[in-house]
Design an enzyme around this catalytic site. Structure first.
Site, PDB file in Angstrom:
ATOM      1  N   ARG A   1     -12.013  -7.829  14.309  1.00  0.00           N
ATOM      2  CA  ARG A   1     -11.158  -8.995  14.557  1.00  0.00           C
ATOM      3  C   ARG A   1     -11.287  -9.414  16.028  1.00  0.00           C
ATOM      4  NH1 ARG A   1      -6.581 -10.149  11.388  1.00  0.00           N
ATOM      5  NH2 ARG A   1      -6.667  -8.171  10.297  1.00  0.00           N
TER       6      ARG A   1
ATOM      7  N   THR B   1      -8.955   1.485   8.676  1.00  0.00           N
ATOM      8  CA  THR B   1      -9.330   0.101   8.356  1.00  0.00           C
ATOM      9  C   THR B   1      -8.248  -0.662   7.591  1.00  0.00           C
ATOM     10  OG1 THR B   1     -10.555   1.058   6.508  1.00  0.00           O
ATOM     11  CG2 THR B   1     -11.826   0.443   8.443  1.00  0.00           C
TER      12      THR B   1
ATOM     13  N   ASP C   1      -2.806   2.524   6.140  1.00  0.00           N
ATOM     14  CA  ASP C   1      -2.790   1.840   4.844  1.00  0.00           C
ATOM     15  C   ASP C   1      -3.988   2.221   3.969  1.00  0.00           C
ATOM     16  OD1 ASP C   1      -0.527   0.506   5.625  1.00  0.00           O
ATOM     17  OD2 ASP C   1      -1.344  -1.516   5.371  1.00  0.00           O
TER      18      ASP C   1
ATOM     19  N   MET D   1       2.835   1.716   2.846  1.00  0.00           N
ATOM     20  CA  MET D   1       2.022   0.874   3.739  1.00  0.00           C
ATOM     21  C   MET D   1       2.933   0.313   4.811  1.00  0.00           C
ATOM     22  SD  MET D   1      -0.602  -1.052   1.230  1.00  0.00           S
ATOM     23  CE  MET D   1      -2.071  -0.239   0.633  1.00  0.00           C
TER      24      MET D   1
ATOM     25  N   HIS E   1      33.951   2.014  18.979  1.00  0.00           N
ATOM     26  CA  HIS E   1      34.702   0.977  18.270  1.00  0.00           C
ATOM     27  C   HIS E   1      34.792  -0.262  19.151  1.00  0.00           C
ATOM     28  CE1 HIS E   1      37.663  -0.875  15.693  1.00  0.00           C
ATOM     29  NE2 HIS E   1      38.393  -1.142  16.774  1.00  0.00           N
TER      30      HIS E   1
HETATM   31  P1  FAD Z   1      -4.284  -2.522   9.789  1.00  0.00           P
HETATM   32  O1  FAD Z   1      -3.149  -2.949  10.622  1.00  0.00           O
HETATM   33  O2  FAD Z   1      -4.583  -3.285   8.559  1.00  0.00           O
HETATM   34  O3  FAD Z   1      -5.555  -2.558  10.752  1.00  0.00           O
HETATM   35  C1  FAD Z   1      -6.849  -2.321  10.293  1.00  0.00           C
HETATM   36  C2  FAD Z   1      -7.833  -2.994  11.220  1.00  0.00           C
HETATM   37  O4  FAD Z   1      -9.143  -2.524  10.885  1.00  0.00           O
HETATM   38  C3  FAD Z   1      -7.897  -4.505  11.105  1.00  0.00           C
HETATM   39  O5  FAD Z   1      -7.693  -5.096  12.360  1.00  0.00           O
HETATM   40  C4  FAD Z   1      -9.304  -4.795  10.582  1.00  0.00           C
HETATM   41  O6  FAD Z   1      -9.872  -5.965  11.150  1.00  0.00           O
HETATM   42  C5  FAD Z   1     -10.057  -3.573  11.059  1.00  0.00           C
HETATM   43  N1  FAD Z   1     -11.243  -3.256  10.259  1.00  0.00           N
HETATM   44  C6  FAD Z   1     -11.315  -3.072   8.919  1.00  0.00           C
HETATM   45  N2  FAD Z   1     -12.570  -2.702   8.570  1.00  0.00           N
HETATM   46  C7  FAD Z   1     -13.289  -2.656   9.710  1.00  0.00           C
HETATM   47  C8  FAD Z   1     -14.627  -2.331   9.997  1.00  0.00           C
HETATM   48  N3  FAD Z   1     -15.489  -1.948   9.051  1.00  0.00           N
HETATM   49  N4  FAD Z   1     -15.043  -2.401  11.288  1.00  0.00           N
HETATM   50  C9  FAD Z   1     -14.187  -2.790  12.279  1.00  0.00           C
HETATM   51  N5  FAD Z   1     -12.903  -3.087  12.060  1.00  0.00           N
HETATM   52  C10 FAD Z   1     -12.459  -3.014  10.796  1.00  0.00           C
HETATM   53  N6  FAD Z   1       4.910  -2.869   8.195  1.00  0.00           N
HETATM   54  C11 FAD Z   1       6.026  -2.441   8.818  1.00  0.00           C
HETATM   55  O7  FAD Z   1       6.171  -1.238   9.050  1.00  0.00           O
HETATM   56  N7  FAD Z   1       6.993  -3.321   9.215  1.00  0.00           N
HETATM   57  C12 FAD Z   1       6.882  -4.643   8.985  1.00  0.00           C
HETATM   58  O8  FAD Z   1       7.777  -5.405   9.363  1.00  0.00           O
HETATM   59  C13 FAD Z   1       5.730  -5.120   8.314  1.00  0.00           C
HETATM   60  N8  FAD Z   1       5.580  -6.434   8.076  1.00  0.00           N
HETATM   61  C14 FAD Z   1       4.442  -6.861   7.459  1.00  0.00           C
HETATM   62  C15 FAD Z   1       4.324  -8.227   7.194  1.00  0.00           C
HETATM   63  C16 FAD Z   1       3.205  -8.707   6.566  1.00  0.00           C
HETATM   64  C17 FAD Z   1       3.088 -10.184   6.304  1.00  0.00           C
HETATM   65  C18 FAD Z   1       2.154  -7.810   6.206  1.00  0.00           C
HETATM   66  C19 FAD Z   1       0.898  -8.325   5.558  1.00  0.00           C
HETATM   67  C20 FAD Z   1       2.267  -6.466   6.455  1.00  0.00           C
HETATM   68  C21 FAD Z   1       3.424  -5.976   7.083  1.00  0.00           C
HETATM   69  N9  FAD Z   1       3.602  -4.623   7.324  1.00  0.00           N
HETATM   70  C22 FAD Z   1       4.742  -4.181   7.939  1.00  0.00           C
HETATM   71  C23 FAD Z   1       2.586  -3.617   6.960  1.00  0.00           C
HETATM   72  C24 FAD Z   1       1.751  -3.239   8.196  1.00  0.00           C
HETATM   73  O9  FAD Z   1       1.148  -4.401   8.713  1.00  0.00           O
HETATM   74  C25 FAD Z   1       0.696  -2.205   7.817  1.00  0.00           C
HETATM   75  O10 FAD Z   1       1.310  -1.090   7.202  1.00  0.00           O
HETATM   76  C26 FAD Z   1      -0.055  -1.730   9.052  1.00  0.00           C
HETATM   77  O11 FAD Z   1      -0.670  -2.803   9.729  1.00  0.00           O
HETATM   78  C27 FAD Z   1      -1.123  -0.689   8.674  1.00  0.00           C
HETATM   79  O12 FAD Z   1      -1.785  -0.279   9.817  1.00  0.00           O
HETATM   80  P2  FAD Z   1      -3.280   0.247   9.772  1.00  0.00           P
HETATM   81  O13 FAD Z   1      -3.591   0.643  11.179  1.00  0.00           O
HETATM   82  O14 FAD Z   1      -3.437   1.252   8.699  1.00  0.00           O
HETATM   83  O15 FAD Z   1      -4.188  -0.993   9.339  1.00  0.00           O
HETATM   84  P1  NAI Z   2       5.279  -4.896  -2.706  1.00  0.00           P
HETATM   85  O1  NAI Z   2       4.564  -3.797  -3.349  1.00  0.00           O
HETATM   86  O2  NAI Z   2       6.412  -4.624  -1.786  1.00  0.00           O
HETATM   87  O3  NAI Z   2       5.860  -5.894  -3.814  1.00  0.00           O
HETATM   88  C1  NAI Z   2       5.044  -6.506  -4.773  1.00  0.00           C
HETATM   89  C2  NAI Z   2       5.911  -6.996  -5.908  1.00  0.00           C
HETATM   90  O4  NAI Z   2       5.117  -7.787  -6.769  1.00  0.00           O
HETATM   91  C3  NAI Z   2       6.502  -5.870  -6.757  1.00  0.00           C
HETATM   92  O5  NAI Z   2       7.860  -6.109  -6.934  1.00  0.00           O
HETATM   93  C4  NAI Z   2       5.700  -5.958  -8.049  1.00  0.00           C
HETATM   94  O6  NAI Z   2       6.440  -5.510  -9.170  1.00  0.00           O
HETATM   95  C5  NAI Z   2       5.418  -7.445  -8.123  1.00  0.00           C
HETATM   96  N1  NAI Z   2       4.257  -7.822  -8.929  1.00  0.00           N
HETATM   97  C6  NAI Z   2       3.057  -7.196  -9.019  1.00  0.00           C
HETATM   98  N2  NAI Z   2       2.234  -7.881  -9.840  1.00  0.00           N
HETATM   99  C7  NAI Z   2       2.920  -8.971 -10.264  1.00  0.00           C
HETATM  100  C8  NAI Z   2       2.600 -10.080 -11.122  1.00  0.00           C
HETATM  101  N3  NAI Z   2       1.397 -10.188 -11.670  1.00  0.00           N
HETATM  102  N4  NAI Z   2       3.541 -11.016 -11.330  1.00  0.00           N
HETATM  103  C9  NAI Z   2       4.771 -10.915 -10.745  1.00  0.00           C
HETATM  104  N5  NAI Z   2       5.123  -9.887  -9.933  1.00  0.00           N
HETATM  105  C10 NAI Z   2       4.202  -8.941  -9.686  1.00  0.00           C
HETATM  106  O7  NAI Z   2       4.140  -5.748  -1.974  1.00  0.00           O
HETATM  107  P2  NAI Z   2       4.206  -6.908  -0.895  1.00  0.00           P
HETATM  108  O8  NAI Z   2       5.548  -7.514  -0.854  1.00  0.00           O
HETATM  109  O9  NAI Z   2       3.031  -7.760  -1.169  1.00  0.00           O
HETATM  110  O10 NAI Z   2       3.966  -6.110   0.451  1.00  0.00           O
HETATM  111  C11 NAI Z   2       2.771  -5.337   0.644  1.00  0.00           C
HETATM  112  C12 NAI Z   2       3.012  -4.194   1.569  1.00  0.00           C
HETATM  113  O11 NAI Z   2       3.275  -4.642   2.896  1.00  0.00           O
HETATM  114  C13 NAI Z   2       4.174  -3.360   1.117  1.00  0.00           C
HETATM  115  O12 NAI Z   2       3.687  -2.104   0.738  1.00  0.00           O
HETATM  116  C14 NAI Z   2       5.051  -3.215   2.311  1.00  0.00           C
HETATM  117  O13 NAI Z   2       5.289  -1.881   2.611  1.00  0.00           O
HETATM  118  C15 NAI Z   2       4.309  -3.867   3.467  1.00  0.00           C
HETATM  119  N6  NAI Z   2       5.244  -4.727   4.164  1.00  0.00           N
HETATM  120  C16 NAI Z   2       6.299  -4.157   4.816  1.00  0.00           C
HETATM  121  C17 NAI Z   2       7.241  -4.927   5.424  1.00  0.00           C
HETATM  122  C18 NAI Z   2       8.385  -4.269   6.079  1.00  0.00           C
HETATM  123  O14 NAI Z   2       8.344  -3.074   6.294  1.00  0.00           O
HETATM  124  N7  NAI Z   2       9.429  -5.000   6.446  1.00  0.00           N
HETATM  125  C19 NAI Z   2       7.162  -6.387   5.431  1.00  0.00           C
HETATM  126  C20 NAI Z   2       6.042  -6.880   4.685  1.00  0.00           C
HETATM  127  C21 NAI Z   2       5.123  -6.067   4.106  1.00  0.00           C
END
Ligand code: FAD
Ligand code: NAI
Length: 464
Positions: free
Chosen positions: A34, A142, A311, A317, A443
């Site tokens: 990235r 990754t 992840d 995740m 409190h």
């Molecule tokens: P990632 O953050 O996915 O990082 C992996 C990196 O590896 C990426 O930058 C990618 O480009 C790189 N990569 C992959 N393959 C290669 C390769 N072959 N060579 C070089 N680089 C590579 N979690 C929370 O705890 N709290 C939250 O509030 C929260 N909100 C979220 C909101 C959204 C919209 C989403 C999508 C996720 C959210 N998550 C949240 C989940 C959180 O983002 C992930 O659990 C976390 O980023 C995982 O970290 P990671 O280091 O395993 O991987």
């Molecule tokens: P999720 O696993 O939390 O929820 C997916 C939902 O989609 C489930 O309720 C499932 O039953 C439903 N579903 C699956 N297939 C379906 C279908 N075909 N039709 C209708 N419903 C269906 O996944 P989400 O919300 O996409 O988040 C992905 C990951 O990112 C989560 O594992 C979460 O831990 C992480 N994340 C964490 C955040 C936080 O900690 N605040 C914020 C955002 C993401």
């Protein structure tokens, strides 16, 4: 170049592992394809979503909450300014990681990493040039990617994943969310507060699967009061483009007659999948199971010198889970004893009110046959909550019936994501509900509700 450690992926798992390893004296390189460090979390996940959640919450508060307090304003939305706030927040965070890399003398190996053999990583840059690096240890961090609905193309304009939902150019009139999980409810909240009609289609007959059932039920009612519509027990069968929007065909999960819903934007939020494409894992022989990399208790894969975390492996995740794994693995590679306590990983849904959990739900305890006692306290009976007009929700403490050890704490309420950590610390120390109940809480604070819920375990709450 030759390194002690090469980490592939600079998300919270990878960059934290790299920094801890560098602190412990290792020479570290991090491969990231990235343009910015920080992974999903900092670029398109946790951080931008929280920036929009905060900004949209302020907008909604100004529109609906201020008048009662005698603050008279008429808020006007400037979406591009709100997006600028989000972009600046992301930039500050990713630049912070770049600064930490320099400070810890970590090399950013820009490009896509592939494991050629144990101890060897090839990095292919955007211009096609490739370099080979040697490493004693290789960590795969990754991360994950969006799970797709079969037959539904995500164009990130009309049919979006979370990534597209963070950059919509205008507030959609009708937003259809597929999946009542964390992403669906958080990003659904952002656009609902800004004026979208939000309908959530969920396969199961409940929202937030995995969370305590009572919490999910109450939370659903709160979201419905905010205008969310839920279609539970339904799945999306087809999404077709219709004019500038989409026509979505929805049918009962158990089978039955389909119905059609129109939407300007469809957000697909049905989960995420481990991302391992292009890493060359098959060629090296790294074992996989259901798309995830298989690891042992020390994050080691079946190939010597290759480890994985975050992840891309089993477990929730979550960014903080990935970070803690990064620290533990770096310390293990440095010869220290380290571990992650998977029983005490908090989970927070950053909606309003927030939902926060640590430990077991009632369903978990019933399934495991563990006898437990429960204490509950509503924010309606908390003075500070009343003063702030944040009386929705409750705290529930679950404790072992025999030993009184706290096994789970669940909070729906304003600031739940901050409050949950006193429960996490207590649980790390194996504390009891009585320990929590006898700890003096200031409190008036929202946290007093946690103390009262702990007192309620022994049926001696004072204010309820
Ligand atoms: P990632 O953050 O996915 O990082 C992996 C990196 O590896 C990426 O930058 C990618 O480009 C790189 N990569 C992959 N393959 C290669 C390769 N072959 N060579 C070089 N680089 C590579 N979690 C929370 O705890 N709290 C939250 O509030 C929260 N909100 C979220 C909101 C959204 C919209 C989403 C999508 C996720 C959210 N998550 C949240 C989940 C959180 O983002 C992930 O659990 C976390 O980023 C995982 O970290 P990671 O280091 O395993 O991987
Ligand atoms: P999720 O696993 O939390 O929820 C997916 C939902 O989609 C489930 O309720 C499932 O039953 C439903 N579903 C699956 N297939 C379906 C279908 N075909 N039709 C209708 N419903 C269906 O996944 P989400 O919300 O996409 O988040 C992905 C990951 O990112 C989560 O594992 C979460 O831990 C992480 N994340 C964490 C955040 C936080 O900690 N605040 C914020 C955002 C993401």
């Amino acid at each position: 170049m030759s390194y002690d450690l090469i980490v592939i992926g600079a998300g919270p798992g990878g960059y934290v592992c790299a920094i801890r390893a560098a602190q412990l004296g290792m020479k570290v390189g991090v491969v990231e394809k990235r343009e910015a460090l920080g992974g999903t979390c900092l670029n398109i996940g946790c951080i931008p979503s929280k920036a929009l959640l905060h900004a949209s919450e302020m907008f909604a508060e100004a529109a609906h909450g201020f008048e009662h307090l005698g603050v008279m304003v008429e808020p006007k939305l400037d979406l591009s300014r709100m997006m600028k706030h989000k972009d600046e927040t992301v930039a500050a965070n990713v630049n912070g990681v770049a600064f930490l890399f320099k400070k810890n003398k970590i090399d950013w190996l820009k490009g896509e990493g592939r494991i050629a053999a144990a101890g060897q990583v090839i990095v292919r840059q955007a211009d096609g040039a490739a370099t080979t690096h040697e490493a004693k240890h290789i960590v795969i961090a990754t991360g994950s990617d969006v799970a797709r609905l079969p037959g539904v193309e995500i164009d990130e304009k009309v049919v979006v994943s979370s990534t597209g939902a963070l950059v919509l150019p205008a507030v959609p009139k009708k937003l259809l969310v597929v999946g009542a999980g964390v992403i669906g409810l958080e990003l659904g909240s952002v656009w609902r507060r800004l004026g979208a009609e939000v309908t959530v289609v969920e396969f199961l007959d409940r929202i937030l699967p995995g969370m305590d059932g009572e919490v999910a039920k109450q939370f659903q009612r709160i979201l419905e009061k905010q205008g969310f519509k839920f279609l539970l027990g339904h799945k999306v069968a087809k999404v077709e483009r219709a004019g500038a929007g989409a026509r979505v065909s929805v049918e009962p999960a158990a089978g039955g007659e389909a119905k059609t819903l129109d939407a300007d934007v469809v957000l697909v939020a049905i989960g995420r999948r481990a991302y391992t494409a292009g890493l060359g894992l098959e060629a090296v022989g790294v074992a996989m199971e259901r798309g995830q990399i298989v690891i042992d208790d020390h994050f080691a894969t079946n190939v010597k010198g290759v480890y994985a975390l975050g992840d891309a492996v089993r477990g929730p995740m979550l960014a903080h889970k990935a970070e803690d794994e990064g620290v533990a693995l770096a310390e293990m590679l440095a010869g220290q004893k380290s571990h992650v306590n998977y029983d005490v990983i908090p989970g927070v849904v950053y909606t309003s009110p927030e939902v926060a959990v640590v430990g077991k739900s009632e369903e978990d305890l019933k399934a495991a046959g563990i006898a437990y006692t429960s204490g509950k306290f509503p924010f309606l009976a908390n003075g500070r909550a009343r003063a702030m007009r944040q009386t929705e929700g409750f705290v529930k403490v679950l404790a072992d019936a025999k030993t009184d050890r706290v096994l789970g704490v669940h909070i729906v309420g304003f600031g739940a994501g901050e409050m949950i950590h006193e429960a996490a610390v207590l649980m790390e120390f194996g504390g009891s509900a009585e320990d929590l109940a006898r700890t003096c809480h200031a409190h008036p604070t929202m946290s007093e509700a946690i103390k009262e819920a702990a007192m309620a375990v022994a049926k001696r709450a004072i204010h309820a």
